[in-house]
Scaffold this active site. Structure first.
Site, PDB file in Angstrom:
ATOM      1  N   TRP A 151      56.811  28.012  39.325  1.00 43.60           N
ATOM      2  CA  TRP A 151      55.574  28.027  38.464  1.00 43.60           C
ATOM      3  C   TRP A 151      56.068  28.132  36.782  1.00 43.60           C
ATOM      4  O   TRP A 151      56.483  28.605  36.452  1.00 43.60           O
ATOM      5  CB  TRP A 151      55.031  29.958  38.753  1.00 43.60           C
ATOM      6  N   HIS A 180      50.740  33.793  37.591  1.00 46.81           N
ATOM      7  CA  HIS A 180      50.633  34.469  38.940  1.00 46.81           C
ATOM      8  C   HIS A 180      49.200  36.331  38.622  1.00 46.81           C
ATOM      9  O   HIS A 180      49.932  36.972  37.961  1.00 46.81           O
ATOM     10  CB  HIS A 180      50.618  34.323  40.458  1.00 46.81           C
ATOM     11  N   ARG A 206      49.170  28.267  33.422  1.00 46.62           N
ATOM     12  CA  ARG A 206      50.663  27.522  33.896  1.00 46.62           C
ATOM     13  C   ARG A 206      50.660  26.643  32.656  1.00 46.62           C
ATOM     14  O   ARG A 206      49.528  26.099  33.030  1.00 46.62           O
ATOM     15  CB  ARG A 206      50.690  27.357  35.217  1.00 46.62           C
ATOM     16  N   GLN A 220      42.953  33.541  40.016  1.00 44.58           N
ATOM     17  CA  GLN A 220      43.923  34.352  41.166  1.00 44.58           C
ATOM     18  C   GLN A 220      42.646  35.747  41.295  1.00 44.58           C
ATOM     19  O   GLN A 220      42.270  36.536  40.706  1.00 44.58           O
ATOM     20  CB  GLN A 220      44.208  34.296  40.983  1.00 44.58           C
ATOM     21  N   VAL A 263      57.522  37.135  49.690  1.00 42.80           N
ATOM     22  CA  VAL A 263      57.513  37.529  51.364  1.00 42.80           C
ATOM     23  C   VAL A 263      58.165  36.807  52.295  1.00 42.80           C
ATOM     24  O   VAL A 263      58.418  35.871  52.271  1.00 42.80           O
ATOM     25  CB  VAL A 263      55.907  36.732  51.702  1.00 42.80           C
ATOM     26  N   ALA A 316      49.805  40.554  51.519  1.00 41.22           N
ATOM     27  CA  ALA A 316      50.046  40.814  50.492  1.00 41.22           C
ATOM     28  C   ALA A 316      49.352  39.651  50.459  1.00 41.22           C
ATOM     29  O   ALA A 316      49.942  38.613  51.139  1.00 41.22           O
ATOM     30  CB  ALA A 316      50.686  40.210  48.976  1.00 41.22           C
TER      31      ALA A 316
END
Ligand code: YSA
Length: 352
Positions: A151, A180, A206, A220, A263, A316
């Site tokens: 990112w 994000h 970004r 998003q 995650v 998620a």
């Protein structure tokens, strides 16, 4: 006097102002008949000149009067005609003005939120100026971790900033424009106890070169579901429901393993678009990493709150709204969305 009668008759019948001007020149102009007669007076005796002069003056007056009268008539007639021809038909439908409408990204965002609301999700929003802790550290992306390179970040200048935390408390640290919508996962979890289902639509930033599929500012939709026994199957089910709602019963979903620090396991997912006969890469997803739950409970502790994320699991996901809207509306270049061209935006009047 026969001449006078002829002249008066011609004037009274003059069809337009042009003809009237010609008649005036003919009788009263520099080389007009009357002028010539006046000049001829010089050749007459005094007595004759007086008499003839009087008669000619009367003639002149009569002609001038007749010319003025006909000119008035013709002007009035022209005006009446113009008024009749130019009459406005107020019953005709007017030209429609573009009075504004919803932006295609707003339309897409609303459609997505609607789909998830129908599945029992609540929509929440978070700040665009975010703290480093929420955007990175709490999501298992510590400073100097190579994953931060995923990112490219707009940092706010200066140290020692502060911003409101999830419960309004003051949080000190470096600030950035969120890269994000995932930091809202942390904020929401700190302030709530499971079970819950949320979606978070929002603008992200970004520090990136733009091209046909990349913008520096885009949108998003984040999803987060936490509770007892939540599994990867639930994640797949949620994305499957999204595909069905967007593209009907013939749509399918595909998951491929991918790495995101927050995650485990992580996946990127795509939806089968039946009409386009294509897989659409929509975003990233996965099972919430235990480190994220631990960071949330640790933060809760600093606020004097009991741990809430022991023994729960969650999934998620995060998807790019522009990319989806491009496919949905057949837009070849992402830069059209915020290029500010009315011709482009007007096409979305009345969509949905
Ligand atoms: C992953 C796992 C989760 O549990 C939750 C969320 C995520 C997604 C993660 N936060 C993320 O930002 N992943 S991403 O960098 O791959 O971006 C997600 C989507 O945003 C991409 O699939 C793409 O659709 C869109 N995107 C990314 N960069 C973009 C862009 N859209 C337009 N312009 C860009 N520059």
């Amino acid at each position: 006097m026969r001449e006078l009668e002829e002249a008066l008759a011609a004037i009274a019948k003059a069809p337009d102002l042009e003809a009237l001007r010609a008649l005036k020149a003919r009788y009263l102009g520099k080389k007009g008949l009357l002028t010539e007669e006046m000049k001829a007076l010089a050749r007459l005796s005094l007595e004759e000149r007086k008499e003839r002069g009087r008669a000619l003056n009367a003639l002149k007056e009569a002609l001038e009067e007749a010319l003025a009268k006909r000119a008035r008539e013709l002007e009035e007639e022209a005006l009446r005609k113009a008024l009749e021809e130019e009459r406005q038909d107020v019953s005709l439908p007017g030209v429609r003005l573009f009075a504004g409408g919803l932006h295609p990204i707003t339309l897409m965002e609303r459609e997505l939120v609607q789909i998830f609301r129908a599945l029992g999700y609540q929509a929440v929003e978070g700040p665009e100026v975010e703290g480093e802790f929420f955007n990175f550290d709490a999501l298992n992306i510590p400073e100097h971790h190579p994953a931060r390179d995923m990112w490219d970040t707009f940092w706010l200048e200066g140290e020692g900033h502060s911003l409101p935390g999830p419960l309004g408390e003051e949080v000190r640290g470096r600030l950035l424009l969120r890269t994000h919508t995932s930091p809202m996962q942390v904020r929401y979890m700190v302030a709530h106890t499971p079970p819950f289902r949320i979606v978070v639509p929002g603008r992200v930033f970004r520090f990136e070169q733009t091209d046909a599929t990349h913008e520096a500012v885009f949108h998003q939709l984040e999803g987060l579901v936490v509770g007892e026994g939540i599994s990867m199957a639930h994640l797949k089910g949620a994305i499957y429901e999204l595909a069905q709602a967007l593209y009907g019963p013939h749509s399918r979903v595909r998951f491929q393993p991918v790495y995101f620090p927050f995650v485990e396991p992580g996946a990127q997912f795509a939806i089968w678009w039946p009409e386009g006969k294509k897989w659409l890469e929509l975003g990233g997803a996965g099972m919430v990493h235990p480190q994220v739950f631990q960071a949330v409970d640790a933060y809760r502790k600093t606020l004097g709150l009991p741990p809430a994320y022991e023994g729960v699991t969650g999934f998620a996901f995060g998807l790019g709204i522009e990319r989806l809207a491009m496919l949905r509306y057949g837009i070849p270049d992402i830069r059209y969305f915020f290029g500010g061209r009315l011709k482009f935006l007007e096409q979305f009047r009345g969509v949905l």
